[in-house]
Enzyme design. Structure first.
Site, mmCIF file in Angstrom:
data_model
loop_
_atom_site.group_PDB
_atom_site.id
_atom_site.type_symbol
_atom_site.label_atom_id
_atom_site.label_comp_id
_atom_site.label_asym_id
_atom_site.label_seq_id
_atom_site.Cartn_x
_atom_site.Cartn_y
_atom_site.Cartn_z
ATOM 1 N N HIS A 53 24.591 10.184 24.972
ATOM 2 C CA HIS A 53 23.754 11.137 25.700
ATOM 3 C C HIS A 53 22.280 10.798 25.498
ATOM 4 O O HIS A 53 21.886 10.249 24.464
ATOM 5 C CB HIS A 53 24.017 12.561 25.212
ATOM 6 C CG HIS A 53 25.362 13.079 25.565
ATOM 7 N ND1 HIS A 53 25.653 14.421 25.550
ATOM 8 C CD2 HIS A 53 26.503 12.456 25.956
ATOM 9 C CE1 HIS A 53 26.913 14.598 25.909
ATOM 10 N NE2 HIS A 53 27.458 13.417 26.155
ATOM 11 N N GLU A 55 19.823 12.666 24.771
ATOM 12 C CA GLU A 55 19.236 13.313 23.597
ATOM 13 C C GLU A 55 19.517 12.522 22.320
ATOM 14 O O GLU A 55 18.630 12.335 21.480
ATOM 15 C CB GLU A 55 19.782 14.740 23.412
ATOM 16 C CG GLU A 55 19.513 15.660 24.582
ATOM 17 C CD GLU A 55 20.656 15.728 25.575
ATOM 18 O OE1 GLU A 55 20.934 16.826 26.081
ATOM 19 O OE2 GLU A 55 21.287 14.677 25.862
ATOM 20 N N CYS A 83 24.273 19.811 25.081
ATOM 21 C CA CYS A 83 25.629 20.226 24.714
ATOM 22 C C CYS A 83 25.683 20.536 23.207
ATOM 23 O O CYS A 83 24.686 20.393 22.489
ATOM 24 C CB CYS A 83 26.621 19.121 25.067
ATOM 25 S SG CYS A 83 26.466 17.646 24.020
ATOM 26 N N CYS A 86 24.739 17.456 20.997
ATOM 27 C CA CYS A 86 23.305 17.167 21.006
ATOM 28 C C CYS A 86 22.507 18.245 20.284
ATOM 29 O O CYS A 86 21.562 17.925 19.553
ATOM 30 C CB CYS A 86 22.828 16.983 22.439
ATOM 31 S SG CYS A 86 23.505 15.480 23.199
#
Length: 150
Positions: A53, A55, A83, A86
């Protein structure tokens, strides 16, 4: 800090993800001084990595740059509400502020589905500012998934 300026940088990162057929999510990590510490976009599919991801990538890059696993006094700009995974990393890294564009009612862990950022059972809370450039961020995602369905 001008949240819109930094969010536009995150949107540019999200566009890069979309160009390589990744879910268009981008992130930018900024020091309180305004220095950009790192920028990243989703690479889950390309790298066959569920932790790919934007992040996570931006946190890893910034930690490497400053030679510290703590990102105290930083602001994370991300086009989509993070999410659970993260948000866990954001909290562990001690990011001070999270600024996101679009809410994520299916996966969001900064207020939509869960609110890990303000969970007082954890030893760090993150200030959250949502809805910055929300329509632009949402439009990127909607267009990506519209194309996937056709």
């Amino acid at each position: 800090m001008n949240h819109i300026t930094y969010m536009h940088l995150a949107i540019q990162e999200a566009e890069k993800a979309g160009q390589i057929d990744e879910v268009p999510v981008g992130a930018v990590l900024v020091a309180r001084t305004g220095e950009i510490l790192s920028c990243a976009f989703n690479k889950v599919i390309r790298e066959n990595d569920p932790t790919g991801h934007a992040e996570i990538s931006v946190l890893r890059s910034a930690c490497s740059k400053i030679h510290n696993y703590r990102l105290i006094e930083t602001i994370l700009y991300v086009t989509l509400e993070p999410c659970i995974m993260c948000m866990g990393a954001i909290i562990h890294a001690r990011v001070s502020t999270l600024v996101f564009g679009a809410s994520d009612p299916k996966w969001g862990a900064a207020g939509s589905l869960y609110n890990l950022a303000q969970d007082t059972r954890l030893n760090h809370q993150v200030e959250v500012i949502g809805g910055i450039c929300e329509s632009e961020c949402s439009a990127l995602l909607k267009e990506y998934f519209r194309k996937k369905r056709t």
